[in-house]
Design an enzyme around this catalytic site. Structure first.
Site, PDB file in Angstrom:
ATOM      1  N   PRO A   9       0.780  -1.226   0.000  1.00 44.08           N
ATOM      2  CG  PRO A   9      -0.924  -1.546   1.559  1.00 44.08           C
ATOM      3  CD  PRO A   9       0.339  -2.164   1.031  1.00 44.08           C
ATOM      4  CG  ASN A  10      -0.433   4.407   1.095  1.00 43.35           C
ATOM      5  OD1 ASN A  10      -1.340   4.917   0.443  1.00 43.35           O
ATOM      6  ND2 ASN A  10      -0.618   3.928   2.314  1.00 43.35           N
ATOM      7  NE  ARG A  67       0.707  14.059  -2.121  1.00 39.31           N
ATOM      8  CZ  ARG A  67      -0.499  13.497  -2.222  1.00 39.31           C
ATOM      9  NH1 ARG A  67      -0.809  12.491  -1.440  1.00 39.31           N
ATOM     10  NH2 ARG A  67      -1.383  13.959  -3.075  1.00 39.31           N
ATOM     11  CE1 TYR A 100       8.821   5.274   3.229  1.00 38.94           C
ATOM     12  CE2 TYR A 100       7.309   7.116   3.048  1.00 38.94           C
ATOM     13  CZ  TYR A 100       7.728   5.978   3.693  1.00 38.94           C
ATOM     14  OH  TYR A 100       7.059   5.540   4.809  1.00 38.94           O
ATOM     15  CG  ASN A 143       8.500  -1.969   0.571  1.00 43.92           C
ATOM     16  OD1 ASN A 143       7.857  -2.014   1.622  1.00 43.92           O
ATOM     17  ND2 ASN A 143       9.120  -0.871   0.173  1.00 43.92           N
ATOM     18  CB  ALA A 160       1.446   0.349   6.492  1.00 47.88           C
ATOM     19  CG  ASP A 201      -0.943 -17.307   8.213  1.00 47.93           C
ATOM     20  OD1 ASP A 201       0.030 -17.502   8.972  1.00 47.93           O
ATOM     21  OD2 ASP A 201      -2.103 -17.138   8.634  1.00 47.93           O
ATOM     22  CD  GLU A 230      10.676  -7.438   6.580  1.00 47.57           C
ATOM     23  OE1 GLU A 230      10.933  -8.526   7.173  1.00 47.57           O
ATOM     24  OE2 GLU A 230      10.234  -6.430   7.155  1.00 47.57           O
ATOM     25  CG  HIS A 258      11.011  -2.250   5.003  1.00 51.54           C
ATOM     26  ND1 HIS A 258       9.658  -2.249   4.811  1.00 51.54           N
ATOM     27  CD2 HIS A 258      11.294  -3.363   5.721  1.00 51.54           C
ATOM     28  CE1 HIS A 258       9.139  -3.309   5.400  1.00 51.54           C
ATOM     29  NE2 HIS A 258      10.115  -4.005   5.958  1.00 51.54           N
ATOM     30  NE  ARG A 293       9.833   6.168   8.831  1.00 48.25           N
ATOM     31  CZ  ARG A 293       8.920   5.973   7.868  1.00 48.25           C
ATOM     32  NH1 ARG A 293       9.090   4.996   6.992  1.00 48.25           N
ATOM     33  NH2 ARG A 293       7.864   6.747   7.796  1.00 48.25           N
ATOM     34  NE  ARG A 320       6.778   4.324  10.123  1.00 44.63           N
ATOM     35  CZ  ARG A 320       5.701   4.468   9.340  1.00 44.63           C
ATOM     36  NH1 ARG A 320       5.360   3.502   8.511  1.00 44.63           N
ATOM     37  NH2 ARG A 320       4.983   5.579   9.366  1.00 44.63           N
TER      38      ARG A 320
HETATM   39  O1  CA2 Z   1      10.342   2.068   4.067  1.00 47.18           O
HETATM   40  C1  CA2 Z   1       9.533   1.357   3.467  1.00 47.18           C
HETATM   41  O2  CA2 Z   1       9.744   0.904   2.347  1.00 47.18           O
HETATM   42  C2  CA2 Z   1       8.165   1.074   4.109  1.00 47.18           C
HETATM   43  O3  CA2 Z   1       7.797  -0.250   3.779  1.00 47.18           O
HETATM   44  C3  CA2 Z   1       7.199   2.069   3.484  1.00 47.18           C
HETATM   45  C4  CA2 Z   1       5.808   2.023   4.102  1.00 47.18           C
HETATM   46  C5  CA2 Z   1       5.883   2.112   5.621  1.00 47.18           C
HETATM   47  O4  CA2 Z   1       4.593   1.962   6.184  1.00 47.18           O
HETATM   48  C6  CA2 Z   1       6.803   1.049   6.190  1.00 47.18           C
HETATM   49  O5  CA2 Z   1       6.867   1.214   7.591  1.00 47.18           O
HETATM   50  C7  CA2 Z   1       8.204   1.199   5.619  1.00 47.18           C
HETATM   51  C8  CA2 Z   1       4.972   3.178   3.587  1.00 47.18           C
HETATM   52  C9  CA2 Z   1       4.845   3.216   2.109  1.00 47.18           C
HETATM   53  C10 CA2 Z   1       4.245   4.525   1.750  1.00 47.18           C
HETATM   54  O6  CA2 Z   1       4.978   5.048   0.691  1.00 47.18           O
HETATM   55  C11 CA2 Z   1       4.838   6.355   0.434  1.00 47.18           C
HETATM   56  C12 CA2 Z   1       5.646   6.852  -0.549  1.00 47.18           C
HETATM   57  C13 CA2 Z   1       5.588   8.183  -0.866  1.00 47.18           C
HETATM   58  C14 CA2 Z   1       4.701   9.007  -0.204  1.00 47.18           C
HETATM   59  C15 CA2 Z   1       3.888   8.501   0.781  1.00 47.18           C
HETATM   60  C16 CA2 Z   1       3.942   7.169   1.087  1.00 47.18           C
END
Ligand code: CA2
Length: 147
Positions: A11-12, A19, A24, A75, A78, A88, A99, A101, A108, A112
């Site tokens: 997700p995201n 953003r 990121y 990846n 969240a 599972d 895994e 990230h 953080r 997390r």
């Molecule tokens: O650091 C990572 O790759 C995470 O998997 C990214 C997740 C976060 O919830 C994990 O704790 C760590 C969030 C992905 C959201 O990605 C965005 C990218 C740009 C702008 C907003 C969100």
């Protein structure tokens, strides 16, 4: 024909480069996909690069990996910190899992610091931004070569 490595994004992650560049990075997910494909191609491997905002779709893809992938780089966004369903599915897939990230999750928020994915992963790469995807391909190449 060797099976592709599934590189799955949760997700995201479709918002990458749009953003929060301070956390990121400024590359888009399409940029990251191209980088990942290029590293795999240089190592004689193929990649199936996907993103979903939906837990169930990720579970479906991990189930698909059992038949159709050589390994899974994940990846889970969240969902890393919440999803027993993904854990599972990874255990049921019986494939090597890495895994991944972008950010160093241990620098953080405390929520997390726990990952359900880690229990099914051979290793974890975090904190190296988009470069981490290439590092994960290299690590998977080593695993698949039995090194
Ligand atoms: O650091 C990572 O790759 C995470 O998997 C990214 C997740 C976060 O919830 C994990 O704790 C760590 C969030 C992905 C959201 O990605 C965005 C990218 C740009 C702008 C907003 C969100």
């Amino acid at each position: 024909m060797p099976k592709p490595i599934f590189v799955l994004n949760g997700p995201n992650l479709n918002l990458l480069g749009v953003r929060e560049p301070a956390i990121y990075g400024s590359e888009t997910l399409a940029d990251v996909g191209r980088r990942t494909q290029a590293r795999a191609q240089a190592l004689g491997l193929t990649v199936d690069f996907r993103q979903s905002n939906h837990e169930g779709e990720l579970v479906d893809w991990i189930q698909e990996a059992r038949e159709s992938a050589s390994g899974v780089i994940l990846n889970a966004g969240a969902l890393t910190h919440t999803s027993v369903a993904i854990l599972d599915a990874l255990n049921a897939a019986e494939k090597p899992v890495i895994e991944l990230h972008l950010s160093n999750v241990f620098r953080r928020e405390a929520f997390r610091h726990h990952s359900y994915v880690s229990a099914a992963a051979q290793g974890v790469i975090c904190g190296f931004g988009a470069k981490g995807y290439e590092l994960a391909i290299e690590a998977m190449a080593n695993i698949l070569a039995g090194r």
